[in-house]
Design an enzyme around this catalytic site. Structure first.
Site, PDB file in Angstrom:
ATOM      1  N   ARG A   1       0.840  -1.190   0.000  1.00 39.64           N
ATOM      2  CA  ARG A   1       0.000   0.000   0.000  1.00 39.64           C
ATOM      3  C   ARG A   1       0.881   1.248   0.000  1.00 39.64           C
ATOM      4  O   ARG A   1       1.996   1.237   0.498  1.00 39.64           O
ATOM      5  CB  ARG A   1      -0.911   0.015   1.235  1.00 39.64           C
ATOM      6  CG  ARG A   1      -2.068  -0.989   1.161  1.00 39.64           C
ATOM      7  CD  ARG A   1      -2.951  -0.924   2.399  1.00 39.64           C
ATOM      8  NE  ARG A   1      -2.248  -1.360   3.571  1.00 39.64           N
ATOM      9  CZ  ARG A   1      -1.665  -0.569   4.463  1.00 39.64           C
ATOM     10  NH1 ARG A   1      -1.737   0.751   4.347  1.00 39.64           N
ATOM     11  NH2 ARG A   1      -1.028  -1.071   5.496  1.00 39.64           N
TER      12      ARG A   1
ATOM     13  N   TYR B   1      -1.146  -3.532  -7.092  1.00 41.68           N
ATOM     14  CA  TYR B   1      -0.922  -4.286  -5.854  1.00 41.68           C
ATOM     15  C   TYR B   1      -2.212  -4.357  -5.035  1.00 41.68           C
ATOM     16  O   TYR B   1      -2.908  -3.344  -4.865  1.00 41.68           O
ATOM     17  CB  TYR B   1       0.193  -3.655  -4.988  1.00 41.68           C
ATOM     18  CG  TYR B   1       0.109  -4.169  -3.570  1.00 41.68           C
ATOM     19  CD1 TYR B   1       0.557  -5.464  -3.272  1.00 41.68           C
ATOM     20  CD2 TYR B   1      -0.509  -3.441  -2.550  1.00 41.68           C
ATOM     21  CE1 TYR B   1       0.407  -5.988  -1.991  1.00 41.68           C
ATOM     22  CE2 TYR B   1      -0.657  -3.964  -1.277  1.00 41.68           C
ATOM     23  CZ  TYR B   1      -0.200  -5.233  -1.009  1.00 41.68           C
ATOM     24  OH  TYR B   1      -0.369  -5.766   0.247  1.00 41.68           O
TER      25      TYR B   1
ATOM     26  N   LYS C   1      -9.571  -2.610   1.608  1.00 42.78           N
ATOM     27  CA  LYS C   1      -9.358  -1.464   2.494  1.00 42.78           C
ATOM     28  C   LYS C   1     -10.149  -0.238   2.020  1.00 42.78           C
ATOM     29  O   LYS C   1     -10.663   0.531   2.821  1.00 42.78           O
ATOM     30  CB  LYS C   1      -7.859  -1.147   2.598  1.00 42.78           C
ATOM     31  CG  LYS C   1      -7.032  -2.261   3.262  1.00 42.78           C
ATOM     32  CD  LYS C   1      -7.615  -2.637   4.570  1.00 42.78           C
ATOM     33  CE  LYS C   1      -6.910  -3.604   5.472  1.00 42.78           C
ATOM     34  NZ  LYS C   1      -5.801  -4.395   5.174  1.00 42.78           N
TER      35      LYS C   1
ATOM     36  N   HIS D   1     -10.461  -2.533  11.424  1.00 37.13           N
ATOM     37  CA  HIS D   1      -9.365  -3.384  10.929  1.00 37.13           C
ATOM     38  C   HIS D   1      -9.127  -4.493  11.955  1.00 37.13           C
ATOM     39  O   HIS D   1      -8.119  -4.472  12.674  1.00 37.13           O
ATOM     40  CB  HIS D   1      -8.128  -2.512  10.740  1.00 37.13           C
ATOM     41  CG  HIS D   1      -6.998  -3.157   9.998  1.00 37.13           C
ATOM     42  ND1 HIS D   1      -5.683  -2.741  10.129  1.00 37.13           N
ATOM     43  CD2 HIS D   1      -6.963  -4.171   9.108  1.00 37.13           C
ATOM     44  CE1 HIS D   1      -4.896  -3.472   9.347  1.00 37.13           C
ATOM     45  NE2 HIS D   1      -5.651  -4.350   8.722  1.00 37.13           N
TER      46      HIS D   1
ATOM     47  N   SER E   1      -1.231  -3.611  10.250  1.00 38.01           N
ATOM     48  CA  SER E   1      -0.886  -4.508   9.150  1.00 38.01           C
ATOM     49  C   SER E   1       0.365  -5.323   9.485  1.00 38.01           C
ATOM     50  O   SER E   1       1.344  -4.785  10.020  1.00 38.01           O
ATOM     51  CB  SER E   1      -0.628  -3.679   7.891  1.00 38.01           C
ATOM     52  OG  SER E   1      -1.771  -2.899   7.608  1.00 38.01           O
TER      53      SER E   1
ATOM     54  N   CYS F   1       0.832  -7.531  11.750  1.00 36.01           N
ATOM     55  CA  CYS F   1       1.110  -7.643  13.184  1.00 36.01           C
ATOM     56  C   CYS F   1       0.367  -8.807  13.830  1.00 36.01           C
ATOM     57  O   CYS F   1       0.208  -8.843  15.053  1.00 36.01           O
ATOM     58  CB  CYS F   1       0.779  -6.343  13.896  1.00 36.01           C
ATOM     59  SG  CYS F   1       1.941  -5.024  13.491  1.00 36.01           S
TER      60      CYS F   1
ATOM     61  N   ASP G   1      -9.234  -9.883   8.950  1.00 33.01           N
ATOM     62  CA  ASP G   1      -8.730  -8.544   8.611  1.00 33.01           C
ATOM     63  C   ASP G   1      -9.744  -7.424   8.858  1.00 33.01           C
ATOM     64  O   ASP G   1      -9.357  -6.340   9.244  1.00 33.01           O
ATOM     65  CB  ASP G   1      -8.289  -8.513   7.145  1.00 33.01           C
ATOM     66  CG  ASP G   1      -7.387  -7.332   6.802  1.00 33.01           C
ATOM     67  OD1 ASP G   1      -6.418  -7.093   7.540  1.00 33.01           O
ATOM     68  OD2 ASP G   1      -7.659  -6.654   5.799  1.00 33.01           O
TER      69      ASP G   1
ATOM     70  N   ARG H   1       2.082 -12.196  -0.630  1.00 33.43           N
ATOM     71  CA  ARG H   1       0.780 -12.562  -0.057  1.00 33.43           C
ATOM     72  C   ARG H   1       0.160 -13.749  -0.774  1.00 33.43           C
ATOM     73  O   ARG H   1       0.513 -14.078  -1.904  1.00 33.43           O
ATOM     74  CB  ARG H   1      -0.169 -11.371  -0.153  1.00 33.43           C
ATOM     75  CG  ARG H   1       0.354 -10.147   0.615  1.00 33.43           C
ATOM     76  CD  ARG H   1      -0.693  -9.501   1.451  1.00 33.43           C
ATOM     77  NE  ARG H   1      -0.099  -8.539   2.381  1.00 33.43           N
ATOM     78  CZ  ARG H   1      -0.611  -8.260   3.573  1.00 33.43           C
ATOM     79  NH1 ARG H   1      -1.707  -8.877   3.988  1.00 33.43           N
ATOM     80  NH2 ARG H   1      -0.040  -7.378   4.364  1.00 33.43           N
TER      81      ARG H   1
HETATM   82  P1  GTP Z   1      -2.399  -7.744   7.417  1.00 33.38           P
HETATM   83  O1  GTP Z   1      -2.922  -8.785   6.494  1.00 33.38           O
HETATM   84  O2  GTP Z   1      -1.281  -6.940   6.808  1.00 33.38           O
HETATM   85  O3  GTP Z   1      -3.456  -6.844   7.967  1.00 33.38           O
HETATM   86  O4  GTP Z   1      -1.617  -8.470   8.624  1.00 33.38           O
HETATM   87  P2  GTP Z   1      -1.997  -9.428   9.850  1.00 33.38           P
HETATM   88  O5  GTP Z   1      -2.242  -8.572  11.052  1.00 33.38           O
HETATM   89  O6  GTP Z   1      -3.046 -10.408   9.475  1.00 33.38           O
HETATM   90  O7  GTP Z   1      -0.591 -10.149  10.127  1.00 33.38           O
HETATM   91  P3  GTP Z   1      -0.185 -11.702  10.045  1.00 33.38           P
HETATM   92  O8  GTP Z   1      -0.997 -12.574  10.961  1.00 33.38           O
HETATM   93  O9  GTP Z   1      -0.144 -12.096   8.626  1.00 33.38           O
HETATM   94  O10 GTP Z   1       1.304 -11.651  10.644  1.00 33.38           O
HETATM   95  C1  GTP Z   1       2.336 -10.934  10.049  1.00 33.38           C
HETATM   96  C2  GTP Z   1       3.675 -11.415  10.513  1.00 33.38           C
HETATM   97  O11 GTP Z   1       3.747 -11.454  11.945  1.00 33.38           O
HETATM   98  C3  GTP Z   1       3.981 -12.822  10.027  1.00 33.38           C
HETATM   99  O12 GTP Z   1       5.298 -12.855   9.535  1.00 33.38           O
HETATM  100  C4  GTP Z   1       3.838 -13.673  11.251  1.00 33.38           C
HETATM  101  O13 GTP Z   1       4.652 -14.803  11.210  1.00 33.38           O
HETATM  102  C5  GTP Z   1       4.194 -12.718  12.405  1.00 33.38           C
HETATM  103  N1  GTP Z   1       3.461 -13.083  13.655  1.00 33.38           N
HETATM  104  C6  GTP Z   1       2.140 -13.311  13.768  1.00 33.38           C
HETATM  105  N2  GTP Z   1       1.797 -13.651  15.038  1.00 33.38           N
HETATM  106  C7  GTP Z   1       2.944 -13.635  15.744  1.00 33.38           C
HETATM  107  C8  GTP Z   1       3.260 -13.891  17.135  1.00 33.38           C
HETATM  108  O14 GTP Z   1       2.401 -14.217  17.953  1.00 33.38           O
HETATM  109  N3  GTP Z   1       4.565 -13.748  17.507  1.00 33.38           N
HETATM  110  C9  GTP Z   1       5.529 -13.378  16.605  1.00 33.38           C
HETATM  111  N4  GTP Z   1       6.768 -13.259  17.045  1.00 33.38           N
HETATM  112  N5  GTP Z   1       5.279 -13.146  15.288  1.00 33.38           N
HETATM  113  C10 GTP Z   1       4.004 -13.259  14.870  1.00 33.38           C
HETATM  114  C1  SPV Z   2      -2.879  -4.614   5.207  1.00 39.06           C
HETATM  115  O1  SPV Z   2      -1.926  -3.987   4.714  1.00 39.06           O
HETATM  116  O2  SPV Z   2      -3.364  -4.330   6.329  1.00 39.06           O
HETATM  117  C2  SPV Z   2      -3.467  -5.756   4.478  1.00 39.06           C
HETATM  118  C3  SPV Z   2      -3.048  -5.979   3.105  1.00 39.06           C
HETATM  119  O3  SPV Z   2      -4.310  -6.451   5.023  1.00 39.06           O
HETATM  120  S1  SPV Z   2      -3.774  -4.831   1.984  1.00 39.06           S
HETATM  121  O4  SPV Z   2      -4.960  -5.454   1.406  1.00 39.06           O
HETATM  122  O5  SPV Z   2      -2.770  -4.576   0.978  1.00 39.06           O
HETATM  123  O6  SPV Z   2      -4.155  -3.644   2.695  1.00 39.06           O
HETATM  124 MN    MN Z   3      -4.952  -5.622   6.985  1.00 41.13          MN
END
Ligand code: GTP
Ligand code: SPV
Ligand code: MN
Length: 591
Positions: A73, A201, A210, A230, A252, A254, A281, A375
């Site tokens: 983004r 993207y 979003k 979110h 994002s 996290c 999400d 992704r």
């Molecule tokens: P968006 O799709 O961008 O909104 O992200 P999201 O909040 O769904 O994040 P996601 O669960 O995909 O995690 C992103 C990164 O954080 C990945 O590389 C995970 O491996 C890492 N991660 C997730 N949960 C944990 C955790 O509990 N501990 C640690 N150390 N890393 C984590």
């Molecule tokens: C984020 O960035 O929080 C996502 C991926 O979940 S996107 O759809 O690119 O915003």
């Molecule tokens: Mn997101």
């Protein structure tokens, strides 16, 4: 116009206008049929836009690579164009609507010459339900069509449900030259209109995600008395078989997808604990007939972060991506025509192609094979732990709301707010280290209120006021509000808390607090667990380490309060007085 699937004049006139500007060679309506989608997949493979992966190992799966300059983004090129600048607020880019429409018109003019314009009717939420909202995205990208078809409910039935109504969100996307200097992701909340140009993207171009489900929907929610957030939504089933739900807002990349699909540690599984994924999400939250807050997931698939996803960290996500999935910017293994990314396993393929399309042998340590924001786009129904309530149009009742972020120090593993108003303060004051999900520096701590900094479609001060208002509507039945941090690090920068499945130990404490089954220690920042109340058996974490994770460092928190004060000062008269009073009270408690 060729084979229109509706007689809705509001839609037809708008498409005529957009087609006159963009000048596509032809217009194709997406009806949602497998025959049409298969033909588009074949066309994208023939043009190189998609690469077909092993039908044996990854049936129905494809790989796509974006332009190297177009991988995340772009927050500095994302605009909220309300008539008054104050309605966009200090955290959004703004331009007067007339000026922006004129600027965009130049970029769109003739941009689809020689190309096809696809008309994608889509629904956020169950088609025909009172809580669904509809959109039409016009795009010149087959990749967008195929991704939207996974992420939302697409096709003829959406137009049937819409009938003659003009109540839909207009979205126009043109890839144009994928020129970063002329890339714009623009929202006109007062016109229910989204315009995206010069990107291909995900978050910039899948306009149902979003752009609509958060930026436009948050503004609609404020007008109509609900919330677009979110947030992941999950259900925790306890050994008695009861399922309680929570929604969690993390910025994002996290940990939302990971938490939403959590597999409990072995002993918990044996006792009967289970986590059900409702969404990973986005949550749309409304007041139910019972006076509680109910959350539903408007999406139909997952657009998840690939790196770090593996058999140990998130087996459910991995399983979800084994069929009918589009992978973007990951490594292609040429030996067996599958995919790979950093953190999948310790055996990078030797005969491979990296995310940029260059030969890659897995040994070039400086260059990552997959982009850090690579992704997968996977259908929700592939997920082994998908909640039986996923298709319930009303969603699920919330017992808890959880905020969280990446903080190496400062924020403890978990704490609970004193009440709703204090919880809104905690959400408004959230901060987190930036990630690869957005263009720009990674690892910089910034304020990201409710994980909505890049996604709030109106003035963030008014948004906080709306949160405070929602608490008054559900008085006595409001979810309890918590804050978590899985990302505290030691002096060498290693994560102290094991995270992933072990996070259930914290969720169990949260649920006990919701049902008054456990006490807590009152501290200046909120209620903290008594260390012995977080179960550590088989976690690999000892009690002293946990005490460290729960430590509230007064000096760091005084700095934190000063940071919140500086952030709040941007909001002027739109800062709710209840929140400045909360900040004053925090500072008094810290003294
Ligand atoms: P968006 O799709 O961008 O909104 O992200 P999201 O909040 O769904 O994040 P996601 O669960 O995909 O995690 C992103 C990164 O954080 C990945 O590389 C995970 O491996 C890492 N991660 C997730 N949960 C944990 C955790 O509990 N501990 C640690 N150390 N890393 C984590
Ligand atoms: C984020 O960035 O929080 C996502 C991926 O979940 S996107 O759809 O690119 O915003
Ligand atoms: Mn997101």
């Amino acid at each position: 116009m060729a084979l229109a699937l509706t007689e809705n004049t509001a839609i037809l006139n708008w498409i005529d206008e957009m087609a006159a500007m963009t000048q596509p060679d032809q217009i194709v309506w997406i009806d949602g049929s497998q025959a049409q989608l298969n033909a588009l997949r074949a066309e994208a493979v023939a043009s190189g836009e998609l690469e077909k992966l092993s039908e044996e190992k990854l049936p129905g799966c494809y790989l796509h690579r974006t332009a190297v300059n177009d991988v995340a983004r772009v927050e500095d090129r994302t605009y909220i164009c309300s008539r008054r600048q104050e309605d966009a607020g200090p955290t959004n880019n703004w331009m007067a609507p007339d000026e922006m429409y004129a600027k965009l018109k130049k970029l769109y003019t003739a941009s689809m010459k020689g190309r096809t314009m696809y008309v994608i009717p889509y629904s956020l939420g169950v088609v025909g339900s009172p809580f669904a909202k509809y959109g039409i995205e016009l795009t010149d990208s087959i990749y967008v069509v195929l991704n939207m078809n996974i992420m939302t409910r697409v096709g003829r039935q959406v137009l049937d449900a819409l009938g003659d109504s003009p109540d839909y969100v207009k979205g126009l996307h043109a890839k144009a030259d994928v020129d970063p200097e002329n890339r714009y992701i623009v929202h006109f909340p007062e016109d229910n209109t989204i315009m995206s140009v010069n990107s291909a993207y995900g978050g910039n171009v899948l306009l149902g995600k979003k752009c609509f489900a958060l930026r436009i929907a948050s503004a609609q929610g404020r007008r109509e008395g609900w919330m677009a957030e979110h947030m992941l939504i999950l259900g925790i089933q306890n050994p008695k078989g009861e399922v309680h739900y929570l929604a969690a807002a993390f910025p994002s990349a996290c940990g939302k997808t990971n938490l939403a699909m959590l597999i409990p540690p072995a002993r918990y599984r044996q006792q009967g604990w289970k986590v059900w994924c409702v969404g990973d999400d986005i949550a749309w939250i409304r007041v139910g007939e019972d006076g509680r807050l109910w959350a539903m997931n408007p999406e139909y698939g997952f657009f998840g972060v690939a790196p770090g996803t593996n058999e140990k960290s998130n087996p459910n996500a991995l399983h979800t991506t084994q069929k009918d999935t589009i992978f973007t910017n990951v490594v292609r293994n040429l030996d067996d025509n599958t995919v790979w990314w950093e953190g999948l396993d310790k055996n990078p393929p030797k005969n491979a192609v990296d995310w940029k399309g260059n030969p890659w042998d897995g040994t070039v340590s400086a260059e990552k094979g997959a982009h850090p924001n690579s992704r997968f786009t996977a259908p929700a129904k592939n997920c082994p732990c998908l909640s039986p309530e996923f298709e319930n149009p009303r969603g699920v009742p919330l017992s808890a709301i959880v905020f969280g972020g990446r903080r190496a120090k400062t924020a403890p593993l978990v704490y609970q707010s004193f009440d709703w108003e204090h919880g809104v303060f905690v959400g408004s004051a959230m901060a987190s280290e930036t990630t690869a999900a957005a263009a720009g520096a990674v690892g910089v701590v910034r304020r990201d209120p409710m994980a909505m900094l890049p996604f709030c479609g109106y003035n963030m001060g008014d948004y906080w006021q709306h949160w405070l208002h929602m608490g008054t509507v559900v008085t006595g039945r409001a979810p309890k509000i918590f804050h978590v941090n899985w990302f505290r690090t030691d002096d060498e920068g290693h994560f102290i808390w094991p995270g992933f499945g072990e996070n259930l130990r914290v969720l169990v404490w949260i649920m006990k607090r919701c049902f008054d089954e456990v006490g807590a220690d009152e501290t200046p920042i909120g209620y903290l667990p008594k260390p012995q109340d977080i179960d550590l058996e088989d976690s690999g974490v000892d009690l002293d380490t946990l005490k460290g994770l729960l430590n509230v460092d007064t000096e760091l928190w005084k700095e934190e309060a000063a940071g919140i004060r500086a952030f709040y000062s941007k909001f002027g008269r739109t800062l709710p007085s209840a929140l400045s009073a909360q900040l004053d009270a925090l500072e008094r408690r810290l003294d």
